[in-house]
Design a protein around this motif. Structure first.
Motif, PDB file in Angstrom:
ATOM      1  N   GLY A   1       4.951   6.147 -11.618  1.00  0.00           N
ATOM      2  CA  GLY A   1       4.961   7.579 -11.356  1.00  0.00           C
ATOM      3  C   GLY A   1       6.361   8.116 -11.129  1.00  0.00           C
ATOM      4  O   GLY A   1       7.332   7.364 -10.991  1.00  0.00           O
ATOM      5  N   ARG A   2       6.446   9.436 -11.122  1.00  0.00           N
ATOM      6  CA  ARG A   2       7.693  10.147 -10.835  1.00  0.00           C
ATOM      7  C   ARG A   2       7.462  10.977  -9.576  1.00  0.00           C
ATOM      8  O   ARG A   2       6.447  11.673  -9.458  1.00  0.00           O
ATOM      9  N   TYR A   3       8.407  10.927  -8.639  1.00  0.00           N
ATOM     10  CA  TYR A   3       8.204  11.530  -7.333  1.00  0.00           C
ATOM     11  C   TYR A   3       9.416  12.363  -6.925  1.00  0.00           C
ATOM     12  O   TYR A   3      10.529  12.135  -7.403  1.00  0.00           O
ATOM     13  N   GLN A   4       9.170  13.312  -6.028  1.00  0.00           N
ATOM     14  CA  GLN A   4      10.237  14.151  -5.497  1.00  0.00           C
ATOM     15  C   GLN A   4      10.432  13.833  -4.020  1.00  0.00           C
ATOM     16  O   GLN A   4       9.534  14.034  -3.204  1.00  0.00           O
ATOM     17  N   ALA A   5      11.610  13.335  -3.678  1.00  0.00           N
ATOM     18  CA  ALA A   5      11.922  13.024  -2.286  1.00  0.00           C
ATOM     19  C   ALA A   5      12.356  14.283  -1.543  1.00  0.00           C
ATOM     20  O   ALA A   5      12.678  15.310  -2.151  1.00  0.00           O
ATOM     21  N   LYS A   6      12.367  14.180  -0.221  1.00  0.00           N
ATOM     22  CA  LYS A   6      12.831  15.270   0.632  1.00  0.00           C
ATOM     23  C   LYS A   6      14.218  14.942   1.175  1.00  0.00           C
ATOM     24  O   LYS A   6      14.579  13.772   1.327  1.00  0.00           O
ATOM     25  N   ILE A   7      14.979  15.979   1.473  1.00  0.00           N
ATOM     26  CA  ILE A   7      16.278  15.776   2.107  1.00  0.00           C
ATOM     27  C   ILE A   7      16.056  15.255   3.524  1.00  0.00           C
ATOM     28  O   ILE A   7      15.201  15.761   4.257  1.00  0.00           O
ATOM     29  N   GLU A   8      16.802  14.220   3.887  1.00  0.00           N
ATOM     30  CA  GLU A   8      16.730  13.670   5.239  1.00  0.00           C
ATOM     31  C   GLU A   8      17.443  14.631   6.194  1.00  0.00           C
ATOM     32  O   GLU A   8      18.666  14.802   6.105  1.00  0.00           O
ATOM     33  N   PRO A   9      16.710  15.288   7.111  1.00  0.00           N
ATOM     34  CA  PRO A   9      17.339  16.293   7.982  1.00  0.00           C
ATOM     35  C   PRO A   9      18.396  15.718   8.919  1.00  0.00           C
ATOM     36  O   PRO A   9      19.304  16.443   9.339  1.00  0.00           O
TER      37      PRO A   9
ATOM     38  N   TYR B   1      18.306  11.245   1.191  1.00  0.00           N
ATOM     39  CA  TYR B   1      16.914  11.538   0.866  1.00  0.00           C
ATOM     40  C   TYR B   1      15.980  10.511   1.498  1.00  0.00           C
ATOM     41  O   TYR B   1      16.385   9.376   1.796  1.00  0.00           O
ATOM     42  N   LYS B   2      14.724  10.923   1.634  1.00  0.00           N
ATOM     43  CA  LYS B   2      13.688   9.998   2.093  1.00  0.00           C
ATOM     44  C   LYS B   2      12.377  10.350   1.411  1.00  0.00           C
ATOM     45  O   LYS B   2      12.130  11.504   1.051  1.00  0.00           O
ATOM     46  N   ILE B   3      11.528   9.334   1.237  1.00  0.00           N
ATOM     47  CA  ILE B   3      10.240   9.558   0.593  1.00  0.00           C
ATOM     48  C   ILE B   3       9.269   8.454   0.979  1.00  0.00           C
ATOM     49  O   ILE B   3       9.670   7.306   1.202  1.00  0.00           O
ATOM     50  N   SER B   4       8.006   8.816   1.083  1.00  0.00           N
ATOM     51  CA  SER B   4       6.922   7.862   1.278  1.00  0.00           C
ATOM     52  C   SER B   4       6.107   7.833  -0.009  1.00  0.00           C
ATOM     53  O   SER B   4       5.630   8.875  -0.468  1.00  0.00           O
TER      54      SER B   4
ATOM     55  N   PRO C   1      20.063  11.908  -8.636  1.00  0.00           N
ATOM     56  CA  PRO C   1      20.415  13.112  -7.877  1.00  0.00           C
ATOM     57  C   PRO C   1      19.285  14.140  -7.879  1.00  0.00           C
ATOM     58  O   PRO C   1      18.494  14.218  -8.817  1.00  0.00           O
ATOM     59  N   GLY C   2      19.239  14.921  -6.809  1.00  0.00           N
ATOM     60  CA  GLY C   2      18.162  15.884  -6.651  1.00  0.00           C
ATOM     61  C   GLY C   2      16.950  15.296  -5.965  1.00  0.00           C
ATOM     62  O   GLY C   2      15.937  15.967  -5.790  1.00  0.00           O
ATOM     63  N   GLY C   3      17.029  14.007  -5.582  1.00  0.00           N
ATOM     64  CA  GLY C   3      15.915  13.364  -4.891  1.00  0.00           C
ATOM     65  C   GLY C   3      14.810  12.890  -5.809  1.00  0.00           C
ATOM     66  O   GLY C   3      13.675  12.704  -5.372  1.00  0.00           O
ATOM     67  N   ILE C   4      15.126  12.660  -7.085  1.00  0.00           N
ATOM     68  CA  ILE C   4      14.117  12.186  -8.034  1.00  0.00           C
ATOM     69  C   ILE C   4      13.958  10.669  -7.903  1.00  0.00           C
ATOM     70  O   ILE C   4      14.941   9.933  -7.861  1.00  0.00           O
ATOM     71  N   VAL C   5      12.705  10.227  -7.843  1.00  0.00           N
ATOM     72  CA  VAL C   5      12.397   8.795  -7.775  1.00  0.00           C
ATOM     73  C   VAL C   5      11.403   8.461  -8.879  1.00  0.00           C
ATOM     74  O   VAL C   5      10.398   9.157  -9.051  1.00  0.00           O
TER      75      VAL C   5
ATOM     76  N   ASP D   1       0.840  -1.199   0.000  1.00  0.00           N
ATOM     77  CA  ASP D   1       0.000   0.000   0.000  1.00  0.00           C
ATOM     78  C   ASP D   1       0.874   1.248   0.000  1.00  0.00           C
ATOM     79  O   ASP D   1       0.530   2.261  -0.590  1.00  0.00           O
ATOM     80  N   GLN D   2       2.034   1.132   0.664  1.00  0.00           N
ATOM     81  CA  GLN D   2       2.936   2.273   0.780  1.00  0.00           C
ATOM     82  C   GLN D   2       4.364   1.778   0.952  1.00  0.00           C
ATOM     83  O   GLN D   2       4.608   0.776   1.633  1.00  0.00           O
ATOM     84  N   LEU D   3       5.312   2.473   0.327  1.00  0.00           N
ATOM     85  CA  LEU D   3       6.734   2.178   0.471  1.00  0.00           C
ATOM     86  C   LEU D   3       7.432   3.390   1.059  1.00  0.00           C
ATOM     87  O   LEU D   3       7.202   4.517   0.616  1.00  0.00           O
ATOM     88  N   LEU D   4       8.277   3.164   2.053  1.00  0.00           N
ATOM     89  CA  LEU D   4       9.101   4.225   2.620  1.00  0.00           C
ATOM     90  C   LEU D   4      10.547   3.943   2.243  1.00  0.00           C
ATOM     91  O   LEU D   4      11.112   2.926   2.650  1.00  0.00           O
ATOM     92  N   LEU D   5      11.123   4.830   1.452  1.00  0.00           N
ATOM     93  CA  LEU D   5      12.467   4.654   0.902  1.00  0.00           C
ATOM     94  C   LEU D   5      13.400   5.709   1.473  1.00  0.00           C
ATOM     95  O   LEU D   5      13.061   6.890   1.524  1.00  0.00           O
ATOM     96  N   ARG D   6      14.583   5.257   1.892  1.00  0.00           N
ATOM     97  CA  ARG D   6      15.616   6.188   2.363  1.00  0.00           C
ATOM     98  C   ARG D   6      16.933   5.788   1.712  1.00  0.00           C
ATOM     99  O   ARG D   6      17.322   4.621   1.767  1.00  0.00           O
TER     100      ARG D   6
END
Length: 249
Positions: free
Chosen positions: A208-216, A147-150, A189-193, A132-137
């Motif tokens: 789909g194409r997604y934009q990840a966030k920088i892992e603080p 980077y990280k993204i849900s 690079p740039g957090g593109i998934v 249902d959901q993937l969490l990638l780091r």
């Protein structure tokens, strides 16, 4: 009818939020105390028990009923744009959470710019229902950046994953019935998934194409800023000459 649909949608969003909150809560379990060997052992046992209860919602998940033993997750990245995947967590369609189902290196495309369309193979995700959901780091070693993204997996993807279809298997040289049982996560690079769905005998479809966030917290979420490794000499030489082709992915 419109009111009913809105209520159903709101209820679905509510349950989705509860599931995600549960996932985030579980991922913040305390680390083992290392003051002494005895305390280390006691806390380690307690941690494993807590993690088991958390990952299964306090109960043992029922057996997964799929038309194949396991589905797969594969990693991809553009040539020379080296990555290291720290973890992939899965929230399956039943609401069960599974941590660190996959990590490590990616397969690379033939050129730095643009993408190919998925990759066959990958790691089997055993005893886990459809995602249902993937969490990638992950770590982009060439920038470097963490980077990280849900990623929410659409229902049509799960429908495709259990729909049999005949395809030509290049490795076997014949037509066979197959399933699109592989999800490929492409990282740039740039957090593109980019996400694709395919099978060993079937073509890949873009999800789909997604934009990840920088892992603080940085790489490894430990605040130390230490990456897995530096880019290999060939990758670094290419980047020194051409730069990172942001915008091509």
């Amino acid at each position: 009818m419109a009111v009913g649909n809105s209520a159903m949608s709101a209820n679905k969003e509510h349950h989705g939020t509860r599931r995600l909150a549960h996932l985030r809560l579980c991922s913040r379990l305390p680390f083992v105390d290392r003051v002494s060997q005895m305390r280390h052992l006691v806390f380690a046992v307690g941690f494993l028990i807590s993690l088991s209860a958390c990952a299964t919602g306090g109960s043992v998940p029922p057996p997964v009923k799929l038309p194949y033993p396991a589905w797969y997750i594969g990693f991809a990245a553009p040539r020379h744009m080296e990555v290291w995947v720290e973890s992939v967590d899965v929230l399956d369609q039943r609401g069960y959470v599974f941590f660190n189902v996959h990590a490590g290196v990616a397969g690379y495309t033939r050129k730095p710019e643009g993408w190919h369309k998925g990759t066959s193979g990958g790691k089997p995700i055993n005893n886990v229902d459809l995602p249902d959901q993937l969490l990638l780091r992950w770590q982009s070693l060439v920038e470097p950046q963490a980077y990280k993204i849900s990623i929410r997996i659409p229902q049509w993807v799960r429908d495709e994953m259990i729909k049999p279809e005949k395809g030509f298997c290049l490795w076997a040289g014949e037509w066979k019935e197959d399933f699109r049982d592989t999800i490929t996560l492409g990282m740039a690079p740039g957090g593109i998934v980019k996400v694709w769905l395919g099978g060993s005998c079937l073509g890949f479809k873009e999800v789909g194409r997604y934009q990840a966030k920088i892992e603080p917290l940085g790489p490894n979420q430990d605040g130390k800023g230490l990456f897995y490794r530096a880019p290999n000499p060939a990758a670094q030489a290419w980047i020194d000459q051409h730069g990172i082709p942001y915008g091509s992915w």
